[in-house]
Design an enzyme around this catalytic site. Structure first.
Site, PDB file in Angstrom:
ATOM      1  N   SER A 103      -0.863 -19.162   9.084  1.00  0.00           N
ATOM      2  CA  SER A 103      -0.844 -18.921  10.533  1.00  0.00           C
ATOM      3  C   SER A 103      -1.209 -20.064  11.311  1.00  0.00           C
ATOM      4  O   SER A 103      -2.206 -20.715  11.048  1.00  0.00           O
ATOM      5  CB  SER A 103      -1.799 -17.811  10.816  1.00  0.00           C
ATOM      6  OG  SER A 103      -1.762 -17.435  12.490  1.00  0.00           O
ATOM      7  N   ARG A 105       0.881  -1.270   0.104  1.00  0.00           N
ATOM      8  CA  ARG A 105      -0.030  -0.029   0.069  1.00  0.00           C
ATOM      9  C   ARG A 105       0.763   1.300   0.139  1.00  0.00           C
ATOM     10  O   ARG A 105       0.468   2.178  -0.734  1.00  0.00           O
ATOM     11  CB  ARG A 105      -0.914  -0.024   1.117  1.00  0.00           C
ATOM     12  CG  ARG A 105      -1.978  -0.830   1.093  1.00  0.00           C
ATOM     13  CD  ARG A 105      -3.140  -0.639   2.198  1.00  0.00           C
ATOM     14  NE  ARG A 105      -2.514  -1.520   3.576  1.00  0.00           N
ATOM     15  CZ  ARG A 105      -3.257  -2.194   4.083  1.00  0.00           C
ATOM     16  NH1 ARG A 105      -4.483  -2.562   3.602  1.00  0.00           N
ATOM     17  NH2 ARG A 105      -2.637  -2.960   5.032  1.00  0.00           N
ATOM     18  N   TYR A 111     -10.110 -13.828  10.110  1.00  0.00           N
ATOM     19  CA  TYR A 111      -8.750 -14.428  10.081  1.00  0.00           C
ATOM     20  C   TYR A 111      -8.447 -15.844  10.032  1.00  0.00           C
ATOM     21  O   TYR A 111      -7.794 -16.346   9.215  1.00  0.00           O
ATOM     22  CB  TYR A 111      -7.896 -13.569  11.040  1.00  0.00           C
ATOM     23  CG  TYR A 111      -6.350 -13.684  11.033  1.00  0.00           C
ATOM     24  CD1 TYR A 111      -5.499 -13.072  10.133  1.00  0.00           C
ATOM     25  CD2 TYR A 111      -5.796 -14.658  12.032  1.00  0.00           C
ATOM     26  CE1 TYR A 111      -4.117 -13.191   9.898  1.00  0.00           C
ATOM     27  CE2 TYR A 111      -4.305 -14.553  12.039  1.00  0.00           C
ATOM     28  CZ  TYR A 111      -3.552 -13.898  10.910  1.00  0.00           C
ATOM     29  OH  TYR A 111      -2.154 -14.091  11.022  1.00  0.00           O
ATOM     30  N   GLN A 162      -8.285 -18.689  18.063  1.00  0.00           N
ATOM     31  CA  GLN A 162      -7.623 -17.662  19.004  1.00  0.00           C
ATOM     32  C   GLN A 162      -8.677 -17.134  19.600  1.00  0.00           C
ATOM     33  O   GLN A 162      -8.540 -16.355  20.967  1.00  0.00           O
ATOM     34  CB  GLN A 162      -6.801 -16.521  18.121  1.00  0.00           C
ATOM     35  CG  GLN A 162      -6.139 -15.530  18.945  1.00  0.00           C
ATOM     36  CD  GLN A 162      -5.361 -14.443  17.953  1.00  0.00           C
ATOM     37  OE1 GLN A 162      -4.354 -14.809  17.476  1.00  0.00           O
ATOM     38  NE2 GLN A 162      -5.838 -13.484  17.872  1.00  0.00           N
TER      39      GLN A 162
HETATM   40  P1  NAP Z   1       3.329  -6.854   8.785  1.00  0.00           P
HETATM   41  O1  NAP Z   1       4.433  -6.632   9.992  1.00  0.00           O
HETATM   42  O2  NAP Z   1       2.095  -6.042   9.215  1.00  0.00           O
HETATM   43  O3  NAP Z   1       3.723  -6.893   7.219  1.00  0.00           O
HETATM   44  C1  NAP Z   1       2.557  -7.000   6.531  1.00  0.00           C
HETATM   45  C2  NAP Z   1       2.910  -6.218   5.065  1.00  0.00           C
HETATM   46  O4  NAP Z   1       1.874  -6.607   4.252  1.00  0.00           O
HETATM   47  C3  NAP Z   1       2.827  -4.650   5.513  1.00  0.00           C
HETATM   48  O5  NAP Z   1       3.758  -4.123   4.633  1.00  0.00           O
HETATM   49  C4  NAP Z   1       1.323  -4.470   4.994  1.00  0.00           C
HETATM   50  O6  NAP Z   1       1.252  -2.936   4.668  1.00  0.00           O
HETATM   51  C5  NAP Z   1       1.227  -5.235   3.815  1.00  0.00           C
HETATM   52  N1  NAP Z   1      -0.044  -5.532   3.723  1.00  0.00           N
HETATM   53  C6  NAP Z   1      -1.233  -5.961   4.464  1.00  0.00           C
HETATM   54  N2  NAP Z   1      -2.493  -6.001   3.964  1.00  0.00           N
HETATM   55  C7  NAP Z   1      -2.285  -5.434   2.799  1.00  0.00           C
HETATM   56  C8  NAP Z   1      -3.143  -5.062   1.786  1.00  0.00           C
HETATM   57  N3  NAP Z   1      -4.487  -5.564   1.843  1.00  0.00           N
HETATM   58  N4  NAP Z   1      -2.772  -4.575   0.708  1.00  0.00           N
HETATM   59  C9  NAP Z   1      -1.257  -4.438   0.426  1.00  0.00           C
HETATM   60  N5  NAP Z   1      -0.087  -4.492   1.330  1.00  0.00           N
HETATM   61  C10 NAP Z   1      -0.846  -4.881   2.518  1.00  0.00           C
HETATM   62  O7  NAP Z   1       2.860  -8.341   9.111  1.00  0.00           O
HETATM   63  P2  NAP Z   1       3.696  -9.761   9.346  1.00  0.00           P
HETATM   64  O8  NAP Z   1       3.808 -10.015  10.825  1.00  0.00           O
HETATM   65  O9  NAP Z   1       4.850  -9.863   8.503  1.00  0.00           O
HETATM   66  O10 NAP Z   1       2.919 -10.680   8.666  1.00  0.00           O
HETATM   67  C11 NAP Z   1       2.997 -11.262   7.366  1.00  0.00           C
HETATM   68  C12 NAP Z   1       2.142 -12.711   7.255  1.00  0.00           C
HETATM   69  O11 NAP Z   1       2.510 -13.564   8.247  1.00  0.00           O
HETATM   70  C13 NAP Z   1       0.614 -12.307   7.301  1.00  0.00           C
HETATM   71  O12 NAP Z   1      -0.017 -13.182   6.463  1.00  0.00           O
HETATM   72  C14 NAP Z   1       0.402 -12.798   8.756  1.00  0.00           C
HETATM   73  O13 NAP Z   1      -1.167 -13.342   8.962  1.00  0.00           O
HETATM   74  C15 NAP Z   1       1.273 -13.753   9.044  1.00  0.00           C
HETATM   75  N6  NAP Z   1       1.659 -14.297  10.349  1.00  0.00           N
HETATM   76  C16 NAP Z   1       2.511 -13.424  11.176  1.00  0.00           C
HETATM   77  C17 NAP Z   1       2.711 -14.012  12.345  1.00  0.00           C
HETATM   78  C18 NAP Z   1       3.691 -13.250  13.195  1.00  0.00           C
HETATM   79  O14 NAP Z   1       3.913 -13.656  14.490  1.00  0.00           O
HETATM   80  N7  NAP Z   1       4.313 -11.888  12.864  1.00  0.00           N
HETATM   81  C19 NAP Z   1       1.896 -15.137  13.071  1.00  0.00           C
HETATM   82  C20 NAP Z   1       1.210 -15.772  12.357  1.00  0.00           C
HETATM   83  C21 NAP Z   1       1.101 -15.397  11.028  1.00  0.00           C
HETATM   84  P3  NAP Z   1       0.743  -1.934   5.751  1.00  0.00           P
HETATM   85  O15 NAP Z   1       1.991  -1.405   6.205  1.00  0.00           O
HETATM   86  O16 NAP Z   1       0.353  -0.806   4.768  1.00  0.00           O
HETATM   87  O17 NAP Z   1      -0.396  -2.304   6.470  1.00  0.00           O
END
Ligand code: NAP
Length: 272
Positions: free
Chosen positions: A141, A39, A154, A148
């Site tokens: 996830s 985004r 989700y 959860q």
């Molecule tokens: P994050 O730090 O929030 O990074 C996600 C990235 O994706 C951000 O750059 C975000 O942009 C972008 N994004 C999200 N929705 C979008 C949309 N609709 N259109 C365009 N860009 C979008 O998240 P993360 O923790 O790295 O998570 C990545 C994946 O891992 C996800 O699928 C999440 O469900 C999964 N996950 C993570 C964890 C964890 O512990 N971190 C655990 C379980 C699953 P913005 O900055 O604009 O939001």
């Protein structure tokens, strides 16, 4: 080990931050060309410039993935720029807390944020992936298995992602396209840090979570997640498909007794 990714073309959704950024970094380091769909123009263009300064290509395509026209545009722009797609990493998502009480419209919106764009990206990239005998990596996830509470949209999305991983692996095996999922549980990302920062005792909350992770009593790092995703995306994992791989320090599946600090008082370890 040479992952044989030099010159491959990869699309990563949500590649500007967190796990997505980790995957982008690893792919670039291995010599792949990356398209990052996100985004924020400021973040995406900064990453593009940093990559260019290092002699790498990380094309930014701006868009909100919950609008499927952004997905179509991202695939079209990739093909215009590079003429091929070898790897699709569906990563973007958000645990948006849309529970049972939120209503059907909110639930559908959550599916748009977390699930529909995984299908849309794969659909629009399908011909190119068949042509390259490419790879799809879906980031899921642990919530799909553990639940959860308060997050129906989700949880349904992440369950759907596991189902689609198996379904597409079967569908695309005749075309030599591999499909695998990588599932985080507790990975330390800027977003996670921000969430805990909003709590009354962030350090205490972090320590409590760490206690629950059997291997090392610590969060998974972004790099550990990215290494698995990039290995699965590489020709080095050429006979692995339809797999749902947890990179979580044993958090999701190991004996609950392992979630207490002094594991030596339980089971076989106690008798030795
Ligand atoms: P994050 O730090 O929030 O990074 C996600 C990235 O994706 C951000 O750059 C975000 O942009 C972008 N994004 C999200 N929705 C979008 C949309 N609709 N259109 C365009 N860009 C979008 O998240 P993360 O923790 O790295 O998570 C990545 C994946 O891992 C996800 O699928 C999440 O469900 C999964 N996950 C993570 C964890 C964890 O512990 N971190 C655990 C379980 C699953 P913005 O900055 O604009 O939001």
């Amino acid at each position: 080990m040479d992952l044989e990714l030099k010159g491959k073309v990869a699309i990563v959704t949500g590649g500007s931050k967190g796990i997505g950024l980790g995957i982008v970094g690893r792919l670039l380091a291995e010599g792949a060309h990356v398209v990052n769909v996100n985004r924020s123009e400021a973040e995406g263009l900064q990453l593009e410039r940093e990559a260019a300064a290092a002699g790498q290509q990380c094309l930014f395509v701006q868009g909100d993935l919950s609008d499927t026209t952004s997905c179509h545009r991202a695939v079209e722009k990739t093909l215009q720029a590079f003429g091929r797609i070898d790897i699709l990493v569906n990563n973007a998502g958000v645990n948006d807390g849309v529970g049972l009480d939120a209503g059907v419209d909110a639930f559908l919106d959550s599916l748009r944020r977390n699930l529909i764009h995984y299908y849309a990206m794969a659909h629009y990239a399908l011909n190119a992936l068949k042509k390259s005998r490419g790879v799809i990596i879906n980031i899921g996830s642990k919530v799909c298995e553990t639940g959860q509470g308060g997050t129906s949209g989700y949880a349904a999305s992440k369950g759907g992602i596991n189902g689609l991983t198996r379904e597409w692996a079967v569908d695309l095996a005749p075309h030599g396209v591999r499909v695998n999922a990588v599932l985080p549980a507790e990975t330390w990302t800027p977003l996670y840090e921000k969430c805990l920062a909003a709590m009354p005792d962030p350090a205490g909350a972090k320590a409590h979570l760490e206690e629950l992770i059997p291997l090392g009593r610590r969060f998974t790092t972004i790099e550990e997640l990215a290494d698995m995703a990039v290995f699965l995306a590489s020709p080095r994992s050429s006979h692995t498909t339809g797999q749902i791989i947890f990179v979580d320090g044993g958090y999701t599946h190991l004996d609950r007794k392992c979630t207490v600090r002094d594991v030596s008082t339980f089971g076989a370890a106690a008798n030795s």
